[in-house]
Design an enzyme around this catalytic site. Sequence first.
Site, PDB file in Angstrom:
ATOM      1  N   GLY A   1       0.842  -1.198   0.000  1.00 35.79           N
ATOM      2  CA  GLY A   1       0.000   0.000   0.000  1.00 35.79           C
ATOM      3  C   GLY A   1       0.875   1.245   0.000  1.00 35.79           C
ATOM      4  N   LEU A   2       0.224   2.374  -0.159  1.00 36.08           N
ATOM      5  CA  LEU A   2       0.940   3.650  -0.219  1.00 36.08           C
ATOM      6  C   LEU A   2       1.672   3.944   1.084  1.00 36.08           C
ATOM      7  CD1 LEU A   2      -1.873   5.884  -1.806  1.00 36.08           C
ATOM      8  CD2 LEU A   2       0.183   5.014  -2.963  1.00 36.08           C
ATOM      9  N   SER A   3       2.662   4.793   1.013  1.00 34.86           N
ATOM     10  CA  SER A   3       3.322   5.281   2.222  1.00 34.86           C
ATOM     11  C   SER A   3       2.270   5.957   3.105  1.00 34.86           C
ATOM     12  CB  SER A   3       4.415   6.285   1.832  1.00 34.86           C
ATOM     13  OG  SER A   3       5.001   6.824   2.996  1.00 34.86           O
ATOM     14  N   GLY A   4       2.262   5.605   4.376  1.00 35.92           N
ATOM     15  CA  GLY A   4       1.296   6.197   5.300  1.00 35.92           C
ATOM     16  C   GLY A   4      -0.052   5.502   5.330  1.00 35.92           C
ATOM     17  N   ALA A   5      -0.210   4.429   4.543  1.00 39.44           N
ATOM     18  CA  ALA A   5      -1.505   3.730   4.508  1.00 39.44           C
ATOM     19  C   ALA A   5      -1.759   2.973   5.812  1.00 39.44           C
ATOM     20  CB  ALA A   5      -1.565   2.782   3.315  1.00 39.44           C
ATOM     21  N   GLY A   6      -0.663   2.547   6.474  1.00 35.88           N
ATOM     22  CA  GLY A   6      -0.832   1.841   7.758  1.00 35.88           C
ATOM     23  C   GLY A   6      -0.165   0.473   7.815  1.00 35.88           C
ATOM     24  N   LYS A   7       0.708   0.174   6.867  1.00 37.48           N
ATOM     25  CA  LYS A   7       1.352  -1.151   6.808  1.00 37.48           C
ATOM     26  C   LYS A   7       2.148  -1.450   8.083  1.00 37.48           C
ATOM     27  CE  LYS A   7       3.632   0.032   3.057  1.00 37.48           C
ATOM     28  NZ  LYS A   7       3.110   1.429   2.970  1.00 37.48           N
TER      29      LYS A   7
ATOM     30  N   SER B   1       5.770  -1.992  -2.309  1.00 35.82           N
ATOM     31  CA  SER B   1       5.668  -2.966  -3.402  1.00 35.82           C
ATOM     32  C   SER B   1       4.626  -2.544  -4.438  1.00 35.82           C
ATOM     33  CB  SER B   1       5.378  -4.379  -2.897  1.00 35.82           C
ATOM     34  OG  SER B   1       4.920  -4.459  -1.584  1.00 35.82           O
TER      35      SER B   1
END
Length: 186
Positions: free
Chosen positions: A13-19, A87
């Site tokens: 997921g995008l940067s800051g999405a919560g991964k 990714s």
Amino acid sequence: MRQQQGVTVWFTGLSGAGKTTISRAVEKELRDRDYKVEILDGDIVRENLTKDLGFSRDDRDENIRRIAFVASLLTRNGVIVLVSAISPYREIREEVRQRIGHFAEVFVNAPLSVCEQRDVKGLYKRARAGEIKNFTGIDDPYEQPQSPEIECRTDLEAIDQSVIKVLTYLETGGYCKPSLSAVTTG
Ligand code: ADP
């Protein structure tokens, strides 16, 4: 000796999405339950295993390949591996899925506007100002998963809800047992 079945849970997921937030919370819960678990976090991997790589498509794919190599070794040795990496390219994620076998893709999904508003590391601001090039979501692509095993809408769900989704997947797949507290509290 019989050991637990390993699996790689791949948070994309995008940067800051919560991964990182979700994977760390899943890690804590699994450790509390005495499972062997390891996190491969993109930011940390890039300071060590893939320090030589940049952000071109080739380098991003190579970054993912190396993470996947380590994840596959751990997975076949009974570890629950939590990979947290943007990714952005679908093709390499599919390659990794085939290679690892016991694999689940978690789409950590929040709209760009929300990620940008969170701007946890101040990177979106710098990317918008042109100080960082090839920033995913700004001037570099992110190819969304088409059929992820799990989707976490972090703009709509609480962190705990996302964590439970991942744990439920692992329990249903036989990678870990339901926790006693979860069973007794219903
Ligand atoms: P990533 O690892 O995808 O770059 P991070 O986990 O570092 O993202 O940052 C996500 C930020 O969003 C954190 O500050 C986290 O507290 C916040 N956040 C707010 N709501 C949620 C949610 N429902 N799930 C995950 N993170 C959330």
